[in-house]
Design a protein around this motif. Sequence first.
Motif, PDB file in Angstrom:
ATOM      1  N   LYS A  39       0.839  -1.195   0.000  1.00  0.00           N
ATOM      2  CA  LYS A  39       0.000   0.000   0.000  1.00  0.00           C
ATOM      3  C   LYS A  39       0.878   1.251   0.000  1.00  0.00           C
ATOM      4  CE  LYS A  39      -3.807  -2.232   2.469  1.00  0.00           C
ATOM      5  NZ  LYS A  39      -4.695  -2.201   3.674  1.00  0.00           N
ATOM      6  N   PRO A  40       0.339   2.379  -0.435  1.00  0.00           N
ATOM      7  CA  PRO A  40       1.126   3.622  -0.439  1.00  0.00           C
ATOM      8  C   PRO A  40       1.647   3.971   0.950  1.00  0.00           C
ATOM      9  CG  PRO A  40      -0.911   3.905  -1.674  1.00  0.00           C
ATOM     10  CD  PRO A  40      -1.005   2.572  -0.986  1.00  0.00           C
ATOM     11  N   SER A  41       2.837   4.524   1.004  1.00  0.00           N
ATOM     12  CA  SER A  41       3.423   4.924   2.276  1.00  0.00           C
ATOM     13  C   SER A  41       2.674   6.125   2.850  1.00  0.00           C
ATOM     14  CB  SER A  41       4.895   5.301   2.076  1.00  0.00           C
ATOM     15  OG  SER A  41       5.431   5.870   3.239  1.00  0.00           O
ATOM     16  N   PRO A  42       2.504   6.168   4.168  1.00  0.00           N
ATOM     17  CA  PRO A  42       1.869   7.343   4.787  1.00  0.00           C
ATOM     18  C   PRO A  42       2.803   8.555   4.811  1.00  0.00           C
ATOM     19  CG  PRO A  42       2.574   5.787   6.469  1.00  0.00           C
ATOM     20  CD  PRO A  42       2.796   5.112   5.154  1.00  0.00           C
ATOM     21  N   LYS A  43       4.086   8.336   4.540  1.00  0.00           N
ATOM     22  CA  LYS A  43       5.064   9.428   4.558  1.00  0.00           C
ATOM     23  C   LYS A  43       4.910  10.308   3.322  1.00  0.00           C
ATOM     24  CE  LYS A  43       8.682   6.770   6.970  1.00  0.00           C
ATOM     25  NZ  LYS A  43      10.084   6.300   6.866  1.00  0.00           N
ATOM     26  N   GLU A  44       5.229  11.580   3.488  1.00  0.00           N
ATOM     27  CA  GLU A  44       5.220  12.495   2.356  1.00  0.00           C
ATOM     28  C   GLU A  44       6.381  12.212   1.410  1.00  0.00           C
ATOM     29  OE1 GLU A  44       3.148  14.960   1.197  1.00  0.00           O
ATOM     30  OE2 GLU A  44       1.746  14.084   2.632  1.00  0.00           O
ATOM     31  N   ASP A  45       7.452  11.708   1.964  1.00  0.00           N
ATOM     32  CA  ASP A  45       8.621  11.392   1.152  1.00  0.00           C
ATOM     33  C   ASP A  45       9.479  10.387   1.899  1.00  0.00           C
ATOM     34  OD1 ASP A  45      10.385  11.416  -0.946  1.00  0.00           O
ATOM     35  OD2 ASP A  45      11.294  13.337  -0.456  1.00  0.00           O
ATOM     36  N   GLU A  46      10.322   9.687   1.169  1.00  0.00           N
ATOM     37  CA  GLU A  46      11.281   8.751   1.755  1.00  0.00           C
ATOM     38  C   GLU A  46      12.428   8.575   0.774  1.00  0.00           C
ATOM     39  OE1 GLU A  46       9.449   4.914   2.357  1.00  0.00           O
ATOM     40  OE2 GLU A  46       8.298   5.086   0.515  1.00  0.00           O
ATOM     41  N   SER A  47      13.499   7.953   1.215  1.00  0.00           N
ATOM     42  CA  SER A  47      14.642   7.768   0.330  1.00  0.00           C
ATOM     43  C   SER A  47      14.312   6.726  -0.736  1.00  0.00           C
ATOM     44  CB  SER A  47      15.871   7.322   1.128  1.00  0.00           C
ATOM     45  OG  SER A  47      15.708   5.984   1.573  1.00  0.00           O
ATOM     46  N   GLU A  54       2.897   5.002  -7.146  1.00  0.00           N
ATOM     47  CA  GLU A  54       2.568   4.373  -5.874  1.00  0.00           C
ATOM     48  C   GLU A  54       1.351   5.042  -5.248  1.00  0.00           C
ATOM     49  OE1 GLU A  54       4.787   3.079  -1.757  1.00  0.00           O
ATOM     50  OE2 GLU A  54       4.462   5.186  -2.199  1.00  0.00           O
ATOM     51  N   ARG A  55       1.277   6.362  -5.354  1.00  0.00           N
ATOM     52  CA  ARG A  55       0.125   7.072  -4.810  1.00  0.00           C
ATOM     53  C   ARG A  55      -1.171   6.628  -5.490  1.00  0.00           C
ATOM     54  NH1 ARG A  55       1.297   9.545   0.025  1.00  0.00           N
ATOM     55  NH2 ARG A  55       3.558   9.578  -0.006  1.00  0.00           N
ATOM     56  N   ARG A  56      -1.077   6.291  -6.763  1.00  0.00           N
ATOM     57  CA  ARG A  56      -2.267   5.930  -7.516  1.00  0.00           C
ATOM     58  C   ARG A  56      -2.648   4.467  -7.357  1.00  0.00           C
ATOM     59  NH1 ARG A  56      -0.677   7.167 -12.712  1.00  0.00           N
ATOM     60  NH2 ARG A  56      -0.896   9.353 -12.117  1.00  0.00           N
ATOM     61  N   TYR A  57      -1.631   3.580  -7.357  1.00  0.00           N
ATOM     62  CA  TYR A  57      -1.920   2.151  -7.370  1.00  0.00           C
ATOM     63  C   TYR A  57      -1.489   1.396  -6.114  1.00  0.00           C
ATOM     64  CZ  TYR A  57      -2.474   2.955 -12.404  1.00  0.00           C
ATOM     65  OH  TYR A  57      -2.874   3.434 -13.629  1.00  0.00           O
ATOM     66  N   GLY A  58      -0.555   1.959  -5.340  1.00  0.00           N
ATOM     67  CA  GLY A  58       0.023   1.210  -4.236  1.00  0.00           C
ATOM     68  C   GLY A  58       1.127   0.319  -4.758  1.00  0.00           C
ATOM     69  N   SER A  59       0.767  -0.782  -5.344  1.00  0.00           N
ATOM     70  CA  SER A  59       1.724  -1.717  -5.932  1.00  0.00           C
ATOM     71  C   SER A  59       2.290  -1.173  -7.243  1.00  0.00           C
ATOM     72  CB  SER A  59       1.035  -3.058  -6.199  1.00  0.00           C
ATOM     73  OG  SER A  59       1.811  -3.851  -7.081  1.00  0.00           O
ATOM     74  N   LEU A  60       3.607  -1.213  -7.387  1.00  0.00           N
ATOM     75  CA  LEU A  60       4.230  -0.780  -8.632  1.00  0.00           C
ATOM     76  C   LEU A  60       4.049  -1.819  -9.730  1.00  0.00           C
ATOM     77  CD1 LEU A  60       7.577   0.823  -7.396  1.00  0.00           C
ATOM     78  CD2 LEU A  60       5.408   1.939  -7.906  1.00  0.00           C
ATOM     79  N   LEU A  61       3.993  -3.095  -9.350  1.00  0.00           N
ATOM     80  CA  LEU A  61       3.755  -4.134 -10.347  1.00  0.00           C
ATOM     81  C   LEU A  61       2.363  -3.967 -10.972  1.00  0.00           C
ATOM     82  CD1 LEU A  61       5.303  -7.329  -8.688  1.00  0.00           C
ATOM     83  CD2 LEU A  61       6.252  -5.903 -10.503  1.00  0.00           C
ATOM     84  N   LYS A  62       1.394  -3.603 -10.166  1.00  0.00           N
ATOM     85  CA  LYS A  62       0.056  -3.317 -10.707  1.00  0.00           C
ATOM     86  C   LYS A  62       0.135  -2.139 -11.681  1.00  0.00           C
ATOM     87  CE  LYS A  62      -2.723  -4.881  -6.760  1.00  0.00           C
ATOM     88  NZ  LYS A  62      -3.619  -4.435  -5.651  1.00  0.00           N
ATOM     89  N   ALA A  63       0.919  -1.135 -11.288  1.00  0.00           N
ATOM     90  CA  ALA A  63       1.063   0.045 -12.144  1.00  0.00           C
ATOM     91  C   ALA A  63       1.716  -0.317 -13.466  1.00  0.00           C
ATOM     92  CB  ALA A  63       1.885   1.106 -11.418  1.00  0.00           C
TER      93      ALA A  63
END
Length: 248
Positions: free
Chosen positions: A125-133, A179-188
Amino acid sequence: MPYDVIVVGGGITGLVTSFYLTLRGKRVLLLEKSHRWGGNIRTLSEGDYIFEEGPQTILANTPAVWDLIKRLNAPLQKADSSSQLRFIYKGGKLIPIPLKPWEFFTSPLVSFKGKLKLLKEFFVKPSPKEDESVAEFTVRHFGEEFLKYFVQPFVSGIYAGDARRLSVRYAFPKLYEMERRYGSLLKAFLKEKRVAPKGELISFVGGLSTLVKLLAEKIEEKRLNTEVLLIEKSGNLYKVKTTQGNFF
């Protein structure tokens, strides 16, 4: 006579900034604390071979890149089609990097445990953080092996940087948005028609250091081995204190 602009740092950003300010008629002084221009860009050559210690290519995907090349009359070197085949050195062997998502599941670069992590990515699922490394983002989605054998080499080739210190939101905004749109990048990857960035991979005859050399030649007033110690306001001007004296 004071300078209109003093640019601190002679990496590619400082060089390009100084170049365009000069074109606009500004009196510019470029300062660099090391003995060479270009920052992380460093090209070595031996015989017919060129080795880039830093970034390897430029992704020419904006008019600004082509404008710079045209103004410098830089001798362009476009990537050959064979450059799509890339390899990672692991266990004494050169192993090709998978070019399609499903090829990761059969690649010897990733262990069985790592492949299970890839399968679980569908449920991230999308991270709750605004940003990360970039590293945090990668490990959360795909695991440490993916970071080590795919992402870090890729980041080194573009930014000559450390994935643990780069912001995913700003270094790879497309992935951040996906990630914000789909969560999973594989789905994207399955839903998006085009994931890879548009543009051409280019370099220059003699390597990326050719670009550095051409830019430096266009900047009349510049100093190497000049470290900035302090910037302070002095009346209506700013005084830049350096190891080689003061500049205004």
